[in-house]
Design a protein around this motif. Structure first.
Motif, PDB file in Angstrom:
ATOM      1  N   LEU A 121       0.848  -1.188   0.000  1.00 49.74           N
ATOM      2  CA  LEU A 121       0.000   0.000   0.000  1.00 49.74           C
ATOM      3  C   LEU A 121       0.884   1.239   0.000  1.00 49.74           C
ATOM      4  CD1 LEU A 121      -2.581  -1.099   2.715  1.00 49.74           C
ATOM      5  CD2 LEU A 121      -2.881  -1.191   0.249  1.00 49.74           C
ATOM      6  N   THR A 122       0.504   2.232  -0.791  1.00 45.33           N
ATOM      7  CA  THR A 122       1.285   3.458  -0.910  1.00 45.33           C
ATOM      8  C   THR A 122       0.396   4.658  -0.628  1.00 45.33           C
ATOM      9  OG1 THR A 122       0.818   3.644  -3.275  1.00 45.33           O
ATOM     10  CG2 THR A 122       2.787   2.414  -2.638  1.00 45.33           C
ATOM     11  N   LEU A 123       1.025   5.814  -0.449  1.00 50.07           N
ATOM     12  CA  LEU A 123       0.314   7.070  -0.258  1.00 50.07           C
ATOM     13  C   LEU A 123       0.060   7.737  -1.604  1.00 50.07           C
ATOM     14  CD1 LEU A 123       2.206   8.415   2.884  1.00 50.07           C
ATOM     15  CD2 LEU A 123      -0.183   7.691   2.772  1.00 50.07           C
ATOM     16  N   PRO A 124      -0.871   8.694  -1.657  1.00 55.56           N
ATOM     17  CA  PRO A 124      -1.182   9.332  -2.938  1.00 55.56           C
ATOM     18  C   PRO A 124      -0.047  10.223  -3.438  1.00 55.56           C
ATOM     19  CG  PRO A 124      -2.375  10.401  -1.159  1.00 55.56           C
ATOM     20  CD  PRO A 124      -1.725   9.185  -0.562  1.00 55.56           C
ATOM     21  N   SER A 125      -0.233  10.763  -4.625  1.00 50.60           N
ATOM     22  CA  SER A 125       0.777  11.623  -5.245  1.00 50.60           C
ATOM     23  C   SER A 125       0.708  13.035  -4.661  1.00 50.60           C
ATOM     24  CB  SER A 125       0.555  11.674  -6.758  1.00 50.60           C
ATOM     25  OG  SER A 125       1.412  12.624  -7.357  1.00 50.60           O
ATOM     26  N   TYR A 126       1.878  13.670  -4.564  1.00 49.71           N
ATOM     27  CA  TYR A 126       1.962  15.061  -4.119  1.00 49.71           C
ATOM     28  C   TYR A 126       2.480  15.969  -5.229  1.00 49.71           C
ATOM     29  CZ  TYR A 126       1.954  12.306   0.138  1.00 49.71           C
ATOM     30  OH  TYR A 126       1.642  11.383   1.106  1.00 49.71           O
ATOM     31  N   GLY A 127       2.680  15.417  -6.397  1.00 47.77           N
ATOM     32  CA  GLY A 127       3.211  16.156  -7.529  1.00 47.77           C
ATOM     33  C   GLY A 127       3.975  15.218  -8.451  1.00 47.77           C
ATOM     34  N   ARG A 128       4.250  15.662  -9.643  1.00 44.08           N
ATOM     35  CA  ARG A 128       4.954  14.829 -10.614  1.00 44.08           C
ATOM     36  C   ARG A 128       6.378  14.528 -10.146  1.00 44.08           C
ATOM     37  NH1 ARG A 128       4.919  17.123 -16.464  1.00 44.08           N
ATOM     38  NH2 ARG A 128       6.036  15.135 -16.704  1.00 44.08           N
ATOM     39  N   ILE A 129       6.778  13.254 -10.348  1.00 47.18           N
ATOM     40  CA  ILE A 129       8.088  12.761  -9.921  1.00 47.18           C
ATOM     41  C   ILE A 129       8.881  12.313 -11.134  1.00 47.18           C
ATOM     42  CG2 ILE A 129       9.259  10.946  -8.604  1.00 47.18           C
ATOM     43  CD1 ILE A 129       8.057  12.984  -6.826  1.00 47.18           C
ATOM     44  N   ARG A 130      10.174  12.593 -11.121  1.00 44.65           N
ATOM     45  CA  ARG A 130      11.043  12.118 -12.195  1.00 44.65           C
ATOM     46  C   ARG A 130      11.181  10.602 -12.102  1.00 44.65           C
ATOM     47  NH1 ARG A 130      13.451  16.412 -14.631  1.00 44.65           N
ATOM     48  NH2 ARG A 130      13.587  18.348 -13.404  1.00 44.65           N
ATOM     49  N   ALA A 131      10.927   9.926 -13.190  1.00 41.61           N
ATOM     50  CA  ALA A 131      10.949   8.469 -13.210  1.00 41.61           C
ATOM     51  C   ALA A 131      12.331   7.955 -12.832  1.00 41.61           C
ATOM     52  CB  ALA A 131      10.556   7.960 -14.596  1.00 41.61           C
ATOM     53  N   GLY A 132      12.356   7.007 -11.880  1.00 43.24           N
ATOM     54  CA  GLY A 132      13.604   6.384 -11.481  1.00 43.24           C
ATOM     55  C   GLY A 132      14.443   7.193 -10.522  1.00 43.24           C
ATOM     56  N   GLN A 133      14.088   8.457 -10.273  1.00 38.03           N
ATOM     57  CA  GLN A 133      14.894   9.301  -9.394  1.00 38.03           C
ATOM     58  C   GLN A 133      14.196   9.604  -8.071  1.00 38.03           C
ATOM     59  OE1 GLN A 133      16.323  12.823 -11.354  1.00 38.03           O
ATOM     60  NE2 GLN A 133      16.862  11.731 -13.229  1.00 38.03           N
ATOM     61  N   GLY A 134      12.862   9.685  -8.087  1.00 37.55           N
ATOM     62  CA  GLY A 134      12.128   9.957  -6.860  1.00 37.55           C
ATOM     63  C   GLY A 134      12.166  11.393  -6.410  1.00 37.55           C
ATOM     64  N   VAL A 135      12.500  12.324  -7.299  1.00 34.94           N
ATOM     65  CA  VAL A 135      12.532  13.742  -6.952  1.00 34.94           C
ATOM     66  C   VAL A 135      11.477  14.472  -7.766  1.00 34.94           C
ATOM     67  CG1 VAL A 135      14.966  13.675  -6.352  1.00 34.94           C
ATOM     68  CG2 VAL A 135      14.308  14.212  -8.684  1.00 34.94           C
ATOM     69  N   PRO A 136      10.904  15.559  -7.235  1.00 32.88           N
ATOM     70  CA  PRO A 136       9.847  16.285  -7.953  1.00 32.88           C
ATOM     71  C   PRO A 136      10.362  16.921  -9.239  1.00 32.88           C
ATOM     72  CG  PRO A 136       9.916  16.897  -5.620  1.00 32.88           C
ATOM     73  CD  PRO A 136      11.156  16.127  -5.895  1.00 32.88           C
ATOM     74  N   VAL A 137       9.490  16.920 -10.235  1.00 28.58           N
ATOM     75  CA  VAL A 137       9.806  17.647 -11.470  1.00 28.58           C
ATOM     76  C   VAL A 137       9.843  19.138 -11.189  1.00 28.58           C
ATOM     77  CG1 VAL A 137       8.999  18.158 -13.805  1.00 28.58           C
ATOM     78  CG2 VAL A 137       8.817  15.831 -12.897  1.00 28.58           C
ATOM     79  N   ASP A 138       8.869  19.616 -10.395  1.00 31.46           N
ATOM     80  CA  ASP A 138       8.809  21.026 -10.010  1.00 31.46           C
ATOM     81  C   ASP A 138       8.681  21.112  -8.498  1.00 31.46           C
ATOM     82  OD1 ASP A 138       8.519  23.738  -9.830  1.00 31.46           O
ATOM     83  OD2 ASP A 138       6.439  23.777 -10.548  1.00 31.46           O
ATOM     84  N   PRO A 139       9.779  21.305  -7.767  1.00 24.02           N
ATOM     85  CA  PRO A 139       9.693  21.356  -6.300  1.00 24.02           C
ATOM     86  C   PRO A 139       8.763  22.445  -5.794  1.00 24.02           C
ATOM     87  CG  PRO A 139      11.985  21.128  -7.011  1.00 24.02           C
ATOM     88  CD  PRO A 139      11.170  21.401  -8.243  1.00 24.02           C
ATOM     89  N   ALA A 140       8.592  23.545  -6.543  1.00 26.28           N
ATOM     90  CA  ALA A 140       7.746  24.635  -6.070  1.00 26.28           C
ATOM     91  C   ALA A 140       6.283  24.234  -5.991  1.00 26.28           C
ATOM     92  CB  ALA A 140       7.916  25.859  -6.976  1.00 26.28           C
ATOM     93  N   SER A 141       5.839  23.339  -6.879  1.00 24.18           N
ATOM     94  CA  SER A 141       4.440  22.915  -6.877  1.00 24.18           C
ATOM     95  C   SER A 141       4.214  21.611  -6.118  1.00 24.18           C
ATOM     96  CB  SER A 141       3.951  22.747  -8.321  1.00 24.18           C
ATOM     97  OG  SER A 141       4.692  21.730  -8.995  1.00 24.18           O
ATOM     98  N   TYR A 142       5.266  21.004  -5.633  1.00 28.00           N
ATOM     99  CA  TYR A 142       5.144  19.744  -4.879  1.00 28.00           C
ATOM    100  C   TYR A 142       4.535  20.042  -3.514  1.00 28.00           C
ATOM    101  CZ  TYR A 142       6.499  15.035  -3.358  1.00 28.00           C
ATOM    102  OH  TYR A 142       6.489  13.734  -2.915  1.00 28.00           O
ATOM    103  N   ASP A 143       3.535  19.274  -3.108  1.00 30.94           N
ATOM    104  CA  ASP A 143       2.800  19.529  -1.865  1.00 30.94           C
ATOM    105  C   ASP A 143       3.564  18.911  -0.688  1.00 30.94           C
ATOM    106  OD1 ASP A 143       0.982  20.085   0.081  1.00 30.94           O
ATOM    107  OD2 ASP A 143      -0.763  19.321  -1.010  1.00 30.94           O
ATOM    108  N   TYR A 144       4.569  19.635  -0.208  1.00 34.25           N
ATOM    109  CA  TYR A 144       5.379  19.122   0.889  1.00 34.25           C
ATOM    110  C   TYR A 144       4.612  19.105   2.205  1.00 34.25           C
ATOM    111  CZ  TYR A 144       9.720  18.891  -1.789  1.00 34.25           C
ATOM    112  OH  TYR A 144      10.686  18.540  -2.700  1.00 34.25           O
ATOM    113  N   GLN A 145       3.699  20.049   2.404  1.00 33.10           N
ATOM    114  CA  GLN A 145       2.940  20.055   3.653  1.00 33.10           C
ATOM    115  C   GLN A 145       2.069  18.808   3.770  1.00 33.10           C
ATOM    116  OE1 GLN A 145      -0.638  22.556   4.315  1.00 33.10           O
ATOM    117  NE2 GLN A 145       0.509  23.469   6.015  1.00 33.10           N
TER     118      GLN A 145
END
Length: 565
Positions: free
Chosen positions: A208-232
């Motif tokens: 089981l996983t948690l939902p998405s918080y923003g687009r992630i770079r495939a294979g890297q696990g980092v946000p495509v756009d950190p500014a729009s990533y829902d870190y809160q």
């Protein structure tokens, strides 16, 4: 006669340059590496053991994994193999692991009857308002409860002393309903008979996983756009993930119709969000598992924490309260209050803030956490390669903390982790978290010296990435054994392989005490490691000799025994 030349200490040879001396291996570092290679704890804790029978006192090296959560690599590896054995033993059982309680004997029955009489006397004194009598009866009840426990009965007759705060259990309108089946008093799943007459009792492996918080770079696990990533949202989901898992287990048991038993581990994804791997005894249709995950949610009924009231140098001020007479304590346990630095107004305590929340019919939960759409369900049969692979996968990351999965050379992932830790910095992690002062609420049990952003809770540490719960979750009836009992079983197995007797030790025979820092009688760490390595090598040589004497023994069993010790 030629005399042998005196050995030259090259580490102090002045003909060598400093750079050459610094390149020499450090003896302690080499000893640590040798200890790791031999499976010896590299951070042993020295405890002083006193034998109450003989009066003899001795210092014992206790592995760090036996006394604290942070374990050295050898202890963590040993703990991983122990967990693998625990998972394997309870996953595909064909008989109920829980035995029925024994019938009470005459002494136990008499103690309960006597306890009932004393309770009646105590209740009568409470109705009369006789404080001295109440205290006297409370002491008698405490002594009787101790005798009840000593007589071989478990449980508490006093009941819950602290009232629980509860809210409406009505399901949210945006959550699908769950079917319910009549509960059966069993922990075993359904059995199926094959065409060949063999009986199969399959189990499940769920991710089981948690939902998405923003687009992630495939294979890297980092946000495509950190500014729009829902870190809160990612931070709050990590903080309350353990509660969501508890809700899933509750819903799973309601739908399954039997007492589902599980062995689960929490691990980090590449995007650093926690996710769950769960081995479940018994099986359900995949569609039902996905429906249960979709219908599972957890609401966090805490005071609002979205509007910052105090920050920077503008922080609440601690003011001690006046002392109460006769040593009495304040109802909330605090001996002071935090005040608004400008108005002098006392901030609401934790209980007062929850009371305000309960009185507001239009109040919304601080946070609602759900699982994501990705739900993986696999059927697993006992004794198959798939079962062994799932067990290894369950324990894959148990030797590391959540934050240790980061690649030291991956700057993008380090930056991603730093942003998540910063989002967690001011998020309240529990009712006692000092971060509540930032939002105008006194933490539960507030005391002097608290400040937002300085919580020492486990969730705020970078190596935990917001998840403060247990990494391994095991249901009570999984194998009907505690982890200590599994450890003793494996120890007995090793001793039997060595041909040694496993004599039971009286738990009341020894008194353990920590050795004070700076005690001159304690050998250095290097010397203790050398002795432990020598003991391990001597043990291994004895084991190999036993194997040579035996006939038809599988050599691969030796490696397994070595890992278990």
């Amino acid at each position: 006669m030629n005399t042998p030349a005196e050995p030259v200490n090259i580490s102090t040879d002045r003909s060598l340059t400093r750079a050459q001396r610094q390149k020499m291996p450090v003896a302690l570092d080499v000893a640590v590496e040798i200890a790791k290679a031999n499976g010896v704890c590299i951070r042993p804790i020295v405890l002083r053991r006193l034998d109450v029978r003989t009066g003899r006192s001795e210092d014992v090296n206790v592995p760090c994994g036996a006394t604290q959560e942070a374990k050295c690599p050898p202890c963590a590896k040993r703990n991983r193999y122990l967990r693998m054995a625990q998972c394997r033993e309870g996953w595909h059982l064909e008989a109920e692991p829980v035995a029925e309680p024994d019938e009470a004997d005459e002494q136990q029955r008499w103690l309960i009857e006597f306890r009932a009489d004393v309770q009646a006397q105590r209740d009568a004194a409470e109705r009369d308002g006789d404080t001295a009598e109440i205290a006297s009866w409370d002491e008698a009840i405490a002594e009787i409860d101790a005798e009840i426990t000593a007589a071989g009965m478990r449980g508490n007759l006093s009941g819950r002393e602290v009232s629980r705060r509860s809210r409406s259990t009505r399901r949210r309108q945006d959550a699908p309903d769950l079917p319910k089946r009549a509960m059966s008093p069993t922990t075993l799943g359904r059995a199926f008979t094959g065409t060949d007459g063999a009986v199969y009792r399959p189990s499940m492996f769920i991710t089981l996983t948690l939902p998405s918080y923003g687009r992630i770079r495939a294979g890297q696990g980092v946000p495509v756009d950190p500014a729009s990533y829902d870190y809160q949202r990612a931070a709050r989901d990590a903080l309350h993930f353990s509660k969501l898992v508890d809700r899933f287990v509750q819903n799973l048991r309601r739908v399954a119709g039997y007492d589902v038993q599980y062995f689960a581990t929490v691990e980090p994804q590449k995007r650093l969000a926690p996710h769950l791997h769960m081995a479940i005894r018994g099986t359900l249709p995949r569609a039902e598992i996905k429906a249960i995950a979709a219908a599972t949610y957890h609401q966090v009924w805490w005071p609002a924490a979205d509007e910052v009231r105090f920050a920077g140098d503008h922080l609440p001020v601690w003011t001690p309260r006046a002392e109460l007479p006769d040593g009495a304590a304040y109802p909330d346990g605090q001996d002071g209050d935090y005040l608004d630095p400008e108005t002098g107004e006392v901030l609401p305590t934790w209980d007062e803030a929850l009371d305000q929340l309960d009185q507001d019919d239009e109040a919304e939960p601080l946070h609602v956490i759900r699982f994501g759409d990705q739900v993986d369900v696999q059927g697993v049969l006992a004794g198959t390669p798939d079962a062994d692979q799932c067990i290894r996968y369950l324990s894959k990351y148990l030797t590391k903390s959540l934050g240790e999965s980061l690649d030291a050379d991956d700057a993008a992932r380090r930056d991603h982790a730093a942003r998540l830790v910063e989002a967690l910095r001011y998020e309240p992690c529990s009712p006692v978290c000092p971060n509540w002062l930032r939002y105008g609420v006194q933490p539960k049990g507030a005391k002097a010296g608290m400040a937002p952003g300085r919580c020492r809770g486990k969730a705020h540490k970078p190596e935990h990435l917001g998840y403060a719960g247990r990494r391994v979750l095991v249901s009570r009836k999984w194998s009907n054994k505690t982890l200590a009992e599994h450890r003793r079983d494996r120890r007995t197995w090793v001793l039997e392989a060595l041909g040694l007797a496993d004599e039971p030790v009286d738990p009341h025979r020894y008194v353990w005490k920590p050795v004070p820092a700076g005690d001159g009688t304690v050998p250095s760490l290097a010397l203790r490691l050398l002795r432990m390595v020598a003991d391990r090598q001597r043990w291994r040589a004895t084991l190999l000799a036993r194997q040579a004497e035996a006939t038809g023994q599988d050599p691969s069993a030796i490696e397994t025994i070595g890992r278990a010790a």
